[in-house]
Design an enzyme around this catalytic site. Sequence first.
Site, PDB file in Angstrom:
ATOM      1  NE  ARG A  24      -2.420   1.229   3.597  1.00 39.56           N
ATOM      2  CZ  ARG A  24      -3.124   1.126   4.718  1.00 39.56           C
ATOM      3  NH1 ARG A  24      -4.407   0.804   4.674  1.00 39.56           N
ATOM      4  NH2 ARG A  24      -2.561   1.338   5.883  1.00 39.56           N
TER       5      ARG A  24
ATOM      6  CE  LYS B  21      -1.893   4.962   7.161  1.00 39.15           C
ATOM      7  NZ  LYS B  21      -2.957   5.667   7.862  1.00 39.15           N
TER       8      LYS B  21
ATOM      9  CD  GLU C 273     -11.378   6.834   5.419  1.00 35.24           C
ATOM     10  OE1 GLU C 273     -10.851   5.761   5.762  1.00 35.24           O
ATOM     11  OE2 GLU C 273     -10.818   7.684   4.709  1.00 35.24           O
TER      12      GLU C 273
HETATM   13  N1  PXG Z   1      -8.952   5.284   7.392  1.00 35.12           N
HETATM   14  C1  PXG Z   1      -8.032   6.204   7.680  1.00 35.12           C
HETATM   15  C2  PXG Z   1      -8.229   7.598   7.233  1.00 35.12           C
HETATM   16  C3  PXG Z   1      -6.890   5.836   8.408  1.00 35.12           C
HETATM   17  O1  PXG Z   1      -5.952   6.743   8.702  1.00 35.12           O
HETATM   18  C4  PXG Z   1      -7.742   3.572   8.515  1.00 35.12           C
HETATM   19  C5  PXG Z   1      -8.832   3.998   7.784  1.00 35.12           C
HETATM   20  C6  PXG Z   1      -7.609   2.136   8.862  1.00 35.12           C
HETATM   21  O2  PXG Z   1      -6.639   1.533   8.016  1.00 35.12           O
HETATM   22  P1  PXG Z   1      -5.697   0.347   8.530  1.00 35.12           P
HETATM   23  O3  PXG Z   1      -4.892   0.007   7.351  1.00 35.12           O
HETATM   24  O4  PXG Z   1      -4.907   0.888   9.676  1.00 35.12           O
HETATM   25  O5  PXG Z   1      -6.611  -0.745   8.939  1.00 35.12           O
HETATM   26  C7  PXG Z   1      -6.730   4.501   8.821  1.00 35.12           C
HETATM   27  C8  PXG Z   1      -5.510   4.106   9.584  1.00 35.12           C
HETATM   28  C9  PXG Z   1      -3.935   6.392  15.093  1.00 35.12           C
HETATM   29  C10 PXG Z   1      -3.711   5.575  13.873  1.00 35.12           C
HETATM   30  O6  PXG Z   1      -2.956   6.594  15.836  1.00 35.12           O
HETATM   31  C11 PXG Z   1      -4.631   5.610  12.831  1.00 35.12           C
HETATM   32  C12 PXG Z   1      -4.431   4.829  11.706  1.00 35.12           C
HETATM   33  C13 PXG Z   1      -3.327   4.030  11.614  1.00 35.12           C
HETATM   34  C14 PXG Z   1      -2.432   3.998  12.640  1.00 35.12           C
HETATM   35  C15 PXG Z   1      -2.605   4.777  13.793  1.00 35.12           C
HETATM   36  O7  PXG Z   1      -5.080   6.805  15.329  1.00 35.12           O
HETATM   37  N2  PXG Z   1      -5.364   4.928  10.716  1.00 35.12           N
END
Ligand code: PXG
Length: 285
Positions: free
Chosen positions: A52, A151, A184
Amino acid sequence: MALKIWLGDGLVDEHEAKISVFDHSLLYGDGVFEGIRVYSGKVFELKAHLERLFESAHVIRLTIPMSIEQMTQAVLATTEANSVRDGYIRLIVTRGIGDLGLNPFLCKDGKVIIISDNVKLYPEEFYEKGLKVISAATIRNHPMALPPQIKSLNYLNNILAKIESIDAGAGEAIMYNHLGFVAEASGDNVFLVKGGVVYTPPVQAGSLDGITRRVVIRLAKQEGIGVVEKDLTRFDLYSADELFLTGTAAEVIGVIEMDGRVIGTGKPGEMTKRLRTLFFKAAHS
Ligand code: PXG
């Protein structure tokens, strides 16, 4: 204990881990990142995260100065150097040092930064009690402006929604797209359960293609649970039997209240708990 940070092409002490004020990742939020978990000494879904990351970089025309194989080794070396068994990895690729103009192709010396630490992200009671969420007035970035699948280091859209949730005393903010459908949450993907079936918006509704989301969909299907990806409205969330969020930080977490409405029984639901248990097993296997 001071951490060892991967910076560029090797490990340095935490206090030496610095980047230039001319790096465009600071000047413009121009770069990409990943948040990854380590469970029982194993980096969770590393291949998916790196793929990704490289995909996000490709889309923003950023050349990562190492191969996926080299980055795999760098992540493992950083995790090992800090003796991380259960923790979190933040992986960043900066655009590098440029001038004060926008042109990214003038930038040199883009940096790979890897931070790996033993941290517990959420207290256990969050999972037992469930979260309150609100609908954010801030819509998710339009996919034709800044695709949410990238991302990138530019997280202001999400931060504006996060501020709304903090102001409201809620744990997360649900974000909608430019058409009014659920996209989301500010840092998590959204799922609902209705009549024993699990629903989630398609990525094209304007979300990150979450790794946790992918794992939960895979685990549910393996268990014979129906999973449907379709556009969801605010009404669908309010009237769900269960709501839950997925993400690297949150894992699988139940939502018990949204915009002042009780969701389901007002406690994390059975399907949510089942999927959380399955996720936990997969993570620690
Ligand atoms: N949407 C967004 C906008 C994100 O930033 C997710 C969905 C979930 O994706 P993953 O691949 O992690 O299942 C994210 C990921 C935090 C933190 O500290 C947030 C994320 C990742 C790591 C830490 O809140 N968000």
